[in-house]
Design an enzyme around this catalytic site. Structure first.
Site, PDB file in Angstrom:
ATOM      1  N   TYR A 142       0.830  -1.205   0.000  1.00 55.44           N
ATOM      2  CA  TYR A 142       0.000   0.000   0.000  1.00 55.44           C
ATOM      3  C   TYR A 142       0.868   1.260   0.000  1.00 55.44           C
ATOM      4  O   TYR A 142       0.339   2.362  -0.208  1.00 55.44           O
ATOM      5  CB  TYR A 142      -0.925   0.035   1.218  1.00 55.44           C
ATOM      6  CG  TYR A 142      -1.914  -1.098   1.322  1.00 55.44           C
ATOM      7  CD1 TYR A 142      -2.091  -2.016   0.277  1.00 55.44           C
ATOM      8  CD2 TYR A 142      -2.672  -1.274   2.464  1.00 55.44           C
ATOM      9  CE1 TYR A 142      -2.994  -3.053   0.382  1.00 55.44           C
ATOM     10  CE2 TYR A 142      -3.584  -2.307   2.580  1.00 55.44           C
ATOM     11  CZ  TYR A 142      -3.732  -3.204   1.541  1.00 55.44           C
ATOM     12  OH  TYR A 142      -4.636  -4.234   1.671  1.00 55.44           O
ATOM     13  N   HIS A 198       0.652 -11.563   2.488  1.00 59.86           N
ATOM     14  CA  HIS A 198      -0.372 -10.909   1.669  1.00 59.86           C
ATOM     15  C   HIS A 198      -1.118 -11.887   0.766  1.00 59.86           C
ATOM     16  O   HIS A 198      -2.321 -11.766   0.575  1.00 59.86           O
ATOM     17  CB  HIS A 198       0.269  -9.808   0.828  1.00 59.86           C
ATOM     18  CG  HIS A 198      -0.670  -8.705   0.476  1.00 59.86           C
ATOM     19  ND1 HIS A 198      -0.346  -7.378   0.610  1.00 59.86           N
ATOM     20  CD2 HIS A 198      -1.942  -8.709   0.016  1.00 59.86           C
ATOM     21  CE1 HIS A 198      -1.356  -6.623   0.228  1.00 59.86           C
ATOM     22  NE2 HIS A 198      -2.341  -7.408  -0.137  1.00 59.86           N
TER      23      HIS A 198
END
Length: 359
Positions: A142, A198
């Site tokens: 991010y 992730h």
């Protein structure tokens, strides 16, 4: 003499009846104690652990089982090395938290920071914290861990009251120890409440084992996975030592994972949903759905609040993302109404198996 003999017979009969009564009482108790307390036994106890348990009396077993019951949500932690799950994963709607199998409490609603960067991210997280949010989800990919850390440090809220999740991306798995140190440095908040992988990738097991070491070193408190489903979990879990405390997957009314959620819950793992409102480019359609809009009107709530509440009642932690302070506040107002069973079923019927991202 005959009277003395009769008296002895009466005494023997009384003693015999008393012994039978005690045995019957013991049998009654033994039949019911395991039934009452059996539900709190670990769902993930390994065969090795069972073999290592020393022989104990029935009374000691009952005492041990009683002691394992969670009272006032006291901490029970996994020490690692045995994949044993403790506690349960039911949500506490009064404290708005869930007790993880790692022994730590986590809020059941928060803010996701995907696509929020720089000052926008700092301002959004700050607005969330000011609205009572205490769960923040970020990730290496991010590109905003520094901004999240800045908002947390400047909030004036005690560090232990804020729960921060971040993630390692597969391109970091080959040197996970360095990646963990990088995340700690970027966040600069003393420790990481939870770190996830992730999504599956090369060296994911090795990366998870590196995170386990960071737990032992006090750098991370809880571990989890993102975008792991039944087959992936069945292959992955036997290769690690600490059971994941959380699995984070895409979940919304058009993609419900109704077969995956019970499986994960059955392992004693909390489920968290990303894209709870459908994801960028799909939110407007979902919020405008006729069924959801009707239910929202019946409760005097927004469609977003109904969807988030639906998730919570399914046992799914929600982390909607937003940079709008009004929407951030709205997304916290989920605990003054409850969907009926019929309303839950109406939303359940909207499932299309429609995934909105490739994970």
């Amino acid at each position: 003499m005959k009277q003395m003999y009769n008296l002895m017979l009466v005494c023997l009969l009384i003693v015999s009846l008393s012994a039978c009564g005690k045995q019957a009482g013991a049998d009654f108790s033994a039949d019911r104690v395991p039934e009452q307390y059996g539900r709190t036994e670990s769902a993930g106890t390994t065969e090795q652990n069972e073999k290592e348990q020393p022989a104990v009396s029935e009374a000691e077993q009952t005492e041990a089982q009683t002691g394992n019951i969670l009272t006032d949500r006291e901490e029970q932690k996994i020490e690692g090395g045995d994949n044993t799950v403790t506690g349960d994963i039911s949500f506490n709607f009064e404290t708005k938290t869930v007790l993880l199998n790692s022994g730590y409490e986590m809020p059941i609603y928060g803010i996701g920071t995907y696509s929020l960067t720089g000052d926008t991210c700092v301002e959004s997280v700050t607005a969330a914290l000011n609205s009572g949010v205490r769960l923040i989800d970020t990730a290496y990919m991010y590109h905003n861990e520094e901004s999240v850390g800045e908002a947390v440090r400047n909030s004036g809220i005690p560090r232990e009251e804020i729960f921060v999740i971040t993630k390692l991306y597969p391109n970091q798995f080959s040197d996970a120890e360095a990646a963990i140190e990088e995340a700690l440095a970027k966040l600069d908040i003393d420790y990481i409440d939870m770190m996830l992988l992730h999504h599956p990738g090369t060296d994911d097991v090795e990366a998870y084992l590196a995170m386990e070491k960071a737990v032992a070193d006090g750098k991370i408190r809880s571990l989890g996975l993102s975008n792991w489903y039944v087959e992936e979990l069945e292959e992955f879990i036997p290769q690690i030592n600490i059971m994941p405390a959380l699995v984070q997957n895409e979940i919304h009314p058009y993609y419900q994972e109704n077969d995956v959620i019970p499986y994960i819950h059955g392992l004693g793992i909390v489920v968290q949903g990303w894209y709870p409102l459908g994801g960028r480019g799909y939110t407007a359609e979902l919020l405008g759905n006729e069924v959801i809009s009707e239910i929202a009107a019946a409760h005097g709530k927004s469609s977003a609040q109904v969807i988030l509440r639906w998730n919570l009642q399914k046992g799914v932690v929600v982390i909607p993302g937003s940079s709008n302070p009004d929407h951030i506040q709205e997304n916290t107002e989920l605990f003054d109404f409850e969907l009926t069973g019929e309303e839950m079923e109406r939303i359940n019927a909207l499932d299309r198996g429609e995934k909105h991202d490739w994970y």
